[in-house]
Scaffold this motif. Structure first.
Motif, PDB file in Angstrom:
ATOM      1  N   GLY A  14     -11.704  -2.477  18.128  1.00  0.00           N
ATOM      2  CA  GLY A  14     -11.330  -1.151  18.597  1.00  0.00           C
ATOM      3  C   GLY A  14     -10.908  -0.238  17.465  1.00  0.00           C
ATOM      4  N   ILE A  15     -11.596   0.895  17.334  1.00  0.00           N
ATOM      5  CA  ILE A  15     -11.204   1.906  16.356  1.00  0.00           C
ATOM      6  C   ILE A  15     -10.880   3.198  17.096  1.00  0.00           C
ATOM      7  N   SER A  16     -10.048   4.032  16.488  1.00  0.00           N
ATOM      8  CA  SER A  16      -9.651   5.271  17.157  1.00  0.00           C
ATOM      9  C   SER A  16     -10.051   6.510  16.380  1.00  0.00           C
ATOM     10  N   ARG A  17     -10.640   6.343  15.206  1.00  0.00           N
ATOM     11  CA  ARG A  17     -11.075   7.498  14.414  1.00  0.00           C
ATOM     12  C   ARG A  17     -12.245   7.070  13.536  1.00  0.00           C
ATOM     13  N   LEU A  18     -13.179   7.996  13.371  1.00  0.00           N
ATOM     14  CA  LEU A  18     -14.315   7.735  12.488  1.00  0.00           C
ATOM     15  C   LEU A  18     -14.603   8.995  11.690  1.00  0.00           C
ATOM     16  N   THR A  19     -14.432   8.943  10.381  1.00  0.00           N
ATOM     17  CA  THR A  19     -14.821  10.072   9.544  1.00  0.00           C
ATOM     18  C   THR A  19     -16.245   9.847   9.077  1.00  0.00           C
ATOM     19  N   PHE A  20     -16.986  10.920   9.050  1.00  0.00           N
ATOM     20  CA  PHE A  20     -18.436  10.863   8.899  1.00  0.00           C
ATOM     21  C   PHE A  20     -18.790  11.676   7.658  1.00  0.00           C
ATOM     22  N   GLN A  21     -19.031  11.023   6.522  1.00  0.00           N
ATOM     23  CA  GLN A  21     -19.267  11.722   5.262  1.00  0.00           C
ATOM     24  C   GLN A  21     -20.757  11.823   4.968  1.00  0.00           C
ATOM     25  N   MET A  22     -21.229  13.063   4.834  1.00  0.00           N
ATOM     26  CA  MET A  22     -22.645  13.287   4.560  1.00  0.00           C
ATOM     27  C   MET A  22     -22.898  13.821   3.161  1.00  0.00           C
ATOM     28  N   SER A  23     -21.856  14.304   2.477  1.00  0.00           N
ATOM     29  CA  SER A  23     -22.042  15.022   1.216  1.00  0.00           C
ATOM     30  C   SER A  23     -22.567  14.138   0.099  1.00  0.00           C
ATOM     31  N   VAL A  24     -22.435  12.829   0.223  1.00  0.00           N
ATOM     32  CA  VAL A  24     -22.882  11.925  -0.836  1.00  0.00           C
ATOM     33  C   VAL A  24     -24.378  12.075  -1.112  1.00  0.00           C
ATOM     34  N   ALA A  25     -25.144  12.578  -0.145  1.00  0.00           N
ATOM     35  CA  ALA A  25     -26.596  12.707  -0.308  1.00  0.00           C
ATOM     36  C   ALA A  25     -27.017  14.092  -0.785  1.00  0.00           C
ATOM     37  N   ASP A  26     -26.072  15.012  -0.979  1.00  0.00           N
ATOM     38  CA  ASP A  26     -26.375  16.347  -1.511  1.00  0.00           C
ATOM     39  C   ASP A  26     -27.469  17.042  -0.699  1.00  0.00           C
ATOM     40  N   LEU A  27     -27.282  17.068   0.614  1.00  0.00           N
ATOM     41  CA  LEU A  27     -28.272  17.657   1.514  1.00  0.00           C
ATOM     42  C   LEU A  27     -28.129  19.175   1.596  1.00  0.00           C
ATOM     43  N   PRO A  28     -29.200  19.888   1.895  1.00  0.00           N
ATOM     44  CA  PRO A  28     -29.110  21.340   2.075  1.00  0.00           C
ATOM     45  C   PRO A  28     -28.174  21.698   3.236  1.00  0.00           C
ATOM     46  N   HIS A  29     -27.565  22.874   3.142  1.00  0.00           N
ATOM     47  CA  HIS A  29     -26.585  23.299   4.146  1.00  0.00           C
ATOM     48  C   HIS A  29     -27.174  23.300   5.554  1.00  0.00           C
ATOM     49  N   ALA A  30     -28.412  23.768   5.690  1.00  0.00           N
ATOM     50  CA  ALA A  30     -29.012  23.849   7.029  1.00  0.00           C
ATOM     51  C   ALA A  30     -29.141  22.464   7.665  1.00  0.00           C
ATOM     52  N   LYS A  31     -29.470  21.462   6.867  1.00  0.00           N
ATOM     53  CA  LYS A  31     -29.603  20.110   7.415  1.00  0.00           C
ATOM     54  C   LYS A  31     -28.236  19.535   7.790  1.00  0.00           C
ATOM     55  N   LEU A  32     -27.218  19.854   6.988  1.00  0.00           N
ATOM     56  CA  LEU A  32     -25.866  19.412   7.341  1.00  0.00           C
ATOM     57  C   LEU A  32     -25.421  20.040   8.658  1.00  0.00           C
ATOM     58  N   MET A  33     -25.682  21.330   8.827  1.00  0.00           N
ATOM     59  CA  MET A  33     -25.284  22.008  10.062  1.00  0.00           C
ATOM     60  C   MET A  33     -26.014  21.425  11.273  1.00  0.00           C
ATOM     61  N   ARG A  34     -27.291  21.103  11.110  1.00  0.00           N
ATOM     62  CA  ARG A  34     -28.037  20.502  12.214  1.00  0.00           C
ATOM     63  C   ARG A  34     -27.477  19.124  12.537  1.00  0.00           C
ATOM     64  N   ALA A  35     -27.127  18.355  11.509  1.00  0.00           N
ATOM     65  CA  ALA A  35     -26.549  17.028  11.739  1.00  0.00           C
ATOM     66  C   ALA A  35     -25.214  17.140  12.475  1.00  0.00           C
ATOM     67  N   ILE A  36     -24.391  18.104  12.081  1.00  0.00           N
ATOM     68  CA  ILE A  36     -23.109  18.310  12.760  1.00  0.00           C
ATOM     69  C   ILE A  36     -23.337  18.656  14.230  1.00  0.00           C
ATOM     70  N   GLU A  37     -24.339  19.501  14.486  1.00  0.00           N
ATOM     71  CA  GLU A  37     -24.673  19.861  15.871  1.00  0.00           C
ATOM     72  C   GLU A  37     -25.086  18.622  16.666  1.00  0.00           C
ATOM     73  N   LEU A  38     -25.901  17.778  16.078  1.00  0.00           N
ATOM     74  CA  LEU A  38     -26.350  16.570  16.772  1.00  0.00           C
ATOM     75  C   LEU A  38     -25.196  15.598  17.012  1.00  0.00           C
ATOM     76  N   ILE A  39     -24.283  15.508  16.061  1.00  0.00           N
ATOM     77  CA  ILE A  39     -23.107  14.648  16.245  1.00  0.00           C
ATOM     78  C   ILE A  39     -22.290  15.121  17.441  1.00  0.00           C
ATOM     79  N   GLY A  40     -22.090  16.446  17.520  1.00  0.00           N
ATOM     80  CA  GLY A  40     -21.253  16.987  18.588  1.00  0.00           C
ATOM     81  C   GLY A  40     -21.907  17.007  19.947  1.00  0.00           C
ATOM     82  N   THR A  41     -23.215  17.277  19.992  1.00  0.00           N
ATOM     83  CA  THR A  41     -23.880  17.459  21.286  1.00  0.00           C
ATOM     84  C   THR A  41     -24.565  16.211  21.818  1.00  0.00           C
ATOM     85  N   ARG A  42     -24.863  15.244  20.930  1.00  0.00           N
ATOM     86  CA  ARG A  42     -25.583  14.061  21.397  1.00  0.00           C
ATOM     87  C   ARG A  42     -24.886  12.740  21.060  1.00  0.00           C
TER      88      ARG A  42
END
Length: 242
Positions: free
Chosen positions: A189-217
């Motif tokens: 059982g865990i109660s928090r998960l931090t999700f780090q994407m910056s290690v891959a140096d992705l473009p801002h638009a792809k990060l924003m889309r990933a954040i949207e998918l995390i929140g909506t799906r």
């Protein structure tokens, strides 16, 4: 000895314990009376501004050192486990030691929260997520490897980390949600998960889309599976973990 910010690296554990003790003292007291080995004493100085949250939430970050897990449990602090490689389920014995130490110290199970810091990325398909994430991830970890004596990052090693028991939360929303649930179960059982994407140096638009998918799906899938309004939700973390 090798100095780090003017301090000796061989004193790392002593410094960490002392700084944590001071931080907890500051959290409890506006005017602090404290003395230690590595800095000048405090003799009633006021520490301002005071945090809005009372008490200020403090999560203790740990890697793979057993003593760090025990220390967090003994102090009754929530635990944040950095899992950036390998297999998350292998941390279960250390997390069990944390919980056992906390119970021995008189803390309730509800006080002994466990969080996970993970590297990840979500895209519409698993193939797209892997292909987007790999180049920057490989570059970052190859550079880190040169400093720490690791071999260069290969696609084969990366793909292994994408498997069901690997540490990377990279894939389509369903795959990532399933993996989060598997980690939650394997670690008790865990109660928090931090999700780090910056290690891959992705473009801002792809990060924003990933954040949207995390929140909506991803998050709704995890919520439904756990049958709770407050599950182990993924939260985005675009900066490098401190």
């Amino acid at each position: 000895a090798f100095p780090l910010f003017g301090l000796e690296l061989e004193d790392y554990d002593s410094l960490f314990a002392e700084k944590l003790e001071l931080l907890l003292n500051i959290r409890e007291n506006t005017h602090v009376h404290w003395s230690g080995k590595h800095r000048a004493p405090l003799t009633g100085q006021g520490v301002y501004p005071r945090p809005l949250q009372n008490p200020l939430p403090i999560w203790l970050g740990v890697g793979g050192t057993p003593g760090s897990f025990v220390r967090a449990g003994t102090l009754g602090l929530p635990l944040m486990v950095a899992i950036i490689g390998g297999e998350p389920h292998r941390f279960r014995p250390l997390i069990d030691r944390y919980r056992q130490a906390g119970l021995r110290a008189g803390y309730s199970p509800s006080q002994l929260k466990v969080g996970i810091h993970s590297l990840g990325y979500v895209a519409e398909s698993a193939t797209k997520a892997a292909n987007d994430f790999f180049p920057g991830y490989a570059q970052s970890f190859t550079e880190i490897g040169r400093e720490r004596g690791w071999p260069p990052m290969t696609r084969a090693h990366f793909d292994a980390q994408l498997g069901p028991t690997g540490a990377l939360l990279v894939g389509d929303p369903e795959t990532v949600a399933e993996k989060i649930l598997r980690v939650n179960e394997s670690l008790g059982g865990i109660s928090r998960l931090t999700f780090q994407m910056s290690v891959a140096d992705l473009p801002h638009a792809k990060l924003m889309r990933a954040i949207e998918l995390i929140g909506t799906r991803v998050a709704p899938l995890v919520r439904r599976a756990l049958g709770s309004g407050t599950p182990a939700l993924p939260s985005t973390k675009s900066e490098r973990a401190a």
